[in-house]
Enzyme design. Structure first.
Site, short mmCIF file in Angstrom:
data_model
loop_
_atom_site.label_atom_id
_atom_site.label_comp_id
_atom_site.label_asym_id
_atom_site.label_seq_id
_atom_site.Cartn_x
_atom_site.Cartn_y
_atom_site.Cartn_z
N LYS A 169 0.74 -1.27 0.00
CA LYS A 169 0.04 0.02 0.22
C LYS A 169 0.76 1.22 0.13
CE LYS A 169 -2.39 1.09 3.58
NZ LYS A 169 -3.65 1.30 4.68
C1 5RP Z 1 -3.35 4.82 8.80
C2 5RP Z 1 -3.37 3.98 7.44
C3 5RP Z 1 -4.61 3.90 6.83
O1 5RP Z 1 -4.71 2.35 6.54
C4 5RP Z 1 -4.21 4.41 5.30
O2 5RP Z 1 -3.47 5.45 5.42
C5 5RP Z 1 -5.40 4.61 4.50
O3 5RP Z 1 -6.35 5.42 5.37
P1 5RP Z 1 -6.45 7.02 4.67
O4 5RP Z 1 -7.10 6.86 3.12
O5 5RP Z 1 -7.30 7.56 5.35
O6 5RP Z 1 -5.06 7.66 4.61
O7 5RP Z 1 -2.26 3.13 7.33
O8 5RP Z 1 -2.14 4.77 9.36
#
Ligand code: 5RP
Length: 292
Positions: free
Chosen positions: A205
């Protein structure tokens, strides 16, 4: 020992040339994995589109009760129908998500910081693989801070999770974190995404950025894109569309879903882009009609 002398800037990404090692299994880089790993990955990534809509609500692990997530027990069940995968902490899942749900589970297994810290990069593995097995997790998510003070320990957390995941056939989701002083440029994300993928995780991610398609081309596993801070819905849909056009295999949005006044319709609009090939404009029109 590799050295940094004479480093040449990488430039031959062959964007648009298909991944040569795909084999017969549809998830990038997973062809040589065993049945159990593939089963978990197919729970996450739709076999038809090859993509996923993840709903991230793990923010509480360091942000506490975030705007829009004050009541996990009310928000998650409302949004579950439209998503493919739930990304949360074991505390949120066990207390607020009905076990009889049919969604893939991306279990947040690293933690250790809070919003009270200046530096968020020092985490531990807080959930062991046995509990991931108990929760039937489809992947274990570990924050990885490349370039931050906690780089070594976060790579250690990631590697130990990958090692355990390979022992029990549970994929690892390497979360490329962006520390306070880091640049959200393709230069940083190319470095971080590649390092994390070479550690051996099965999913990554990261965030969308310029030249995103090069990051995808250089990454041997599927990338899902985090949404980041709340944007106007039309812009969030454009972010989703540009991410998918750039080769992402899904979105893992949190704030752009649960902080929307029309969160359920936002999920459906993102779904149109991820699984039905809608453009951002088509998805925006869908969204506007859905909220009438
Ligand atoms: C928080 C995360 C979240 O899972 C990731 O950032 C996705 O959330 P958003 O779309 O609100 O950024 O890793 O630490």
């Amino acid at each position: 020992m590799a050295d940094q002398d004479g480093q040449k800037i990488a430039k031959n990404y062959e964007v648009g040339v298909a991944f040569a090692s795909q084999g017969s299994f549809y998830v990038k880089g997973a062809n040589n994995l065993d049945w159990g790993m593939k089963k978990h990955l197919s729970n996450i990534f739709d076999p038809k589109s090859g993509n996923t809509v993840m709903f991230a609500f793990d923010h509480g692990y360091f942000m506490g009760s975030t705007a829009g997530l004050e009541r996990l027990d009310l928000v998650i069940p409302k949004l579950m129908p439209g998503v493919d995968c739930l990304m949360g902490t074991r505390g949120a899942l066990r207390t607020c998500v009905p076990a009889e749900n049919r969604k893939a589970i991306a279990l947040r297994v690293s933690s250790g910081s809070s919003m009270l810290n200046e530096d968020l990069s020092h985490e531990i593995i807080s959930v062991d693989v046995e509990d991931a097995i108990r929760m039937n997790a489809d992947c274990m998510a570990v924050q990885t801070f490349i370039g931050a003070d906690g780089q070594l320990s976060s790579i250690d957390n990631l590697s130990r999770t990958i090692n355990a995941g390979l022992r029990y056939s549970i994929p690892t989701l390497g979360v490329v974190a962006v520390g306070k002083n880091m640049e959200r440029t393709d230069r940083f994300f190319k470095l971080a995404t590649r390092i994390v993928s070479e550690m051996g995780c099965q999913i990554i991610k990261t965030y969308f950025c310029d030249n995103f398609e090069q990051i995808v081309a250089a990454c041997p596993v599927p990338i899902v894109v985090a949404g980041g801070k709340k944007l106007p819905e039309s812009e969030a849909l454009t972010l989703a569309y540009r991410s998918m056009q750039g080769g992402a295999r899904g979105l893992d949005m949190g704030r752009n879903i649960f902080q929307s006044e029309h969160s359920a319709q936002m999920v459906q609009a993102i779904r149109k882009i991820v699984h039905e090939g809608f453009t951002d404009k088509e998805a925006w029109q869908f969204f506007q009609e859905a909220i009438q």
